[in-house]
Design a protein around this motif. Sequence first.
Motif, short mmCIF file in Angstrom:
data_model
loop_
_atom_site.label_atom_id
_atom_site.label_comp_id
_atom_site.label_asym_id
_atom_site.label_seq_id
_atom_site.Cartn_x
_atom_site.Cartn_y
_atom_site.Cartn_z
N SER A 28 -6.86 -11.04 1.41
CA SER A 28 -6.27 -12.37 1.54
C SER A 28 -5.00 -12.48 0.67
O SER A 28 -4.98 -12.01 -0.46
N GLY A 29 -3.97 -13.08 1.23
CA GLY A 29 -2.75 -13.26 0.42
C GLY A 29 -1.52 -13.52 1.25
O GLY A 29 -1.60 -14.02 2.37
N GLY A 63 -8.82 -3.99 -5.14
CA GLY A 63 -8.26 -3.64 -6.45
C GLY A 63 -7.71 -2.23 -6.49
O GLY A 63 -8.46 -1.26 -6.59
N ASN A 70 -11.22 -9.62 -7.73
CA ASN A 70 -9.80 -10.02 -7.68
C ASN A 70 -9.04 -9.56 -8.94
O ASN A 70 -9.63 -9.00 -9.86
N TYR A 79 -0.84 -2.26 -1.73
CA TYR A 79 -0.45 -1.00 -1.09
C TYR A 79 0.46 -1.21 0.14
O TYR A 79 1.21 -0.33 0.50
#
Length: 422
Positions: A64-65, A326, A279, A350
């Motif tokens: 998510s982001g 992570g 997270n 990434y």
Amino acid sequence: MKDMYLLEDNLNLPSDIKEMLISDYNNLNYEENSLEDYIIEKYKLDIAAKYGNLKIKNPFGKASGQLSCSINQVKADAEDGLGFVILKTVISQDENENSSMEEWKVNAPKMLIEEITSKKGETGYTVTWKGRGWDKSFLEYTKLLKDSYEIYKKYEMPVIPSVQYHLPMGQEEFKESEYRYTTEKLIEVWEETAKYHNIPFALEQDFSATLSALPVKEEEIIRWVNEVPKLIRKHMPNKDSLLGIKLHNPPFQDEFQVELLNTLNDKHFNSVDVITCFNRLFDADRIFEGKKGVAYGGYDLSDRNLRVLDKFIQERHASIPISATGNICSGKMMIEYALRGATCGQLHTYFQIPSHNYNLKEGRRTKKALHELIFNPSNGLVASMIYIKKRLGISDREVFKFLDLGELKNNMDIKALKTDLN
Ligand SMILES: Cc1cc2nc3c(=O)[nH]c(=O)nc-3n(C[C@H](O)[C@H](O)[C@H](O)COP(=O)(O)O)c2cc1C
């Protein structure tokens, strides 16, 4: 400290396999192949994975982001073969559009990708920005979800909404109306678009990394972890539904993270389907664009997460499935998480690293990243799985499954596995 890894630095592969891998790394023709079938046929490896009990074709998903805020991003990920996508986190609201965590809706487009060296000296990447949750309207979020379900149907790539619900501090009560309204609205979209297409209702709840900016005590976080899954589940269908809880990394000891995992497993074994671990870390002193305190990643993050999972699996065998997040910066890092119980991984950084890190020069970022994660001959998923397969003495003819890596965790002491593999 590198000895925390279960795989060797240099994966020693038979030369014929190495040659095949180098050839695919440099020349694979994507037009002709279904990636996962090709890998089963050629390498006798099944890279199918799971998010909870949801089947996904490969372990790599978009965390998510900022890279899962628009339908074009979701569509490109599906076309490029990603396993799954978790949409950007929306902040919960009630029927009057009130959000107790309104200040989490931050519009901050600027992101800075930087190298970061960990305490033990490994250099990776981190993304710095000052935003938090979805900054547009909730209605726009439901539109994104609706369109995403169409992509889900067409490409069979799970797309999962993410929510940050109200988290009370001190004596404050939970704003239940926000839990109810937000969950029911997302379910409405699912019922209209996805329910009758064999798609379960899945939702990931996010304890945001930026919660670490608040002066939260351990007892408060334990209270959240005890109560939040119940409050969400109350409004979800009993059947055909899946609840993921994404834990953050507050600035406490590793043992506290283990306690959070134990609490979820003890109290919510039948209601939480997957735990996303963990997270980003938080640097309370760093200033970025005038804001003090930023979340960060890199190898300090994966070190912390792998260390915590090591401690957790030593104590407990049967547990709620884990989705890793992570610093998953290689197939090998994905395997390190899988050997500690992860059945899939969620990546953000990434997909943002400088392009010279990807061997594939054509195509979009997701495709380039996926190619690297799977086929890099030194640290890709295929190389790492073949290495383990050989070490375990599994015959070349037998198909070795990514999802079997978790069994290794269940059936063997992780240290013994390490001795066995090295
Ligand atoms: C710019 C940025 C925005 C993010 N926004 C969210 C978010 O809205 N919700 C969430 O659960 N995690 C968010 N994350 C965390 C990522 O989903 C991911 O779990 C974390 O960055 C660790 O993965 P990585 O090391 O591959 O970046 C964000 C991360 C970044 C870098």
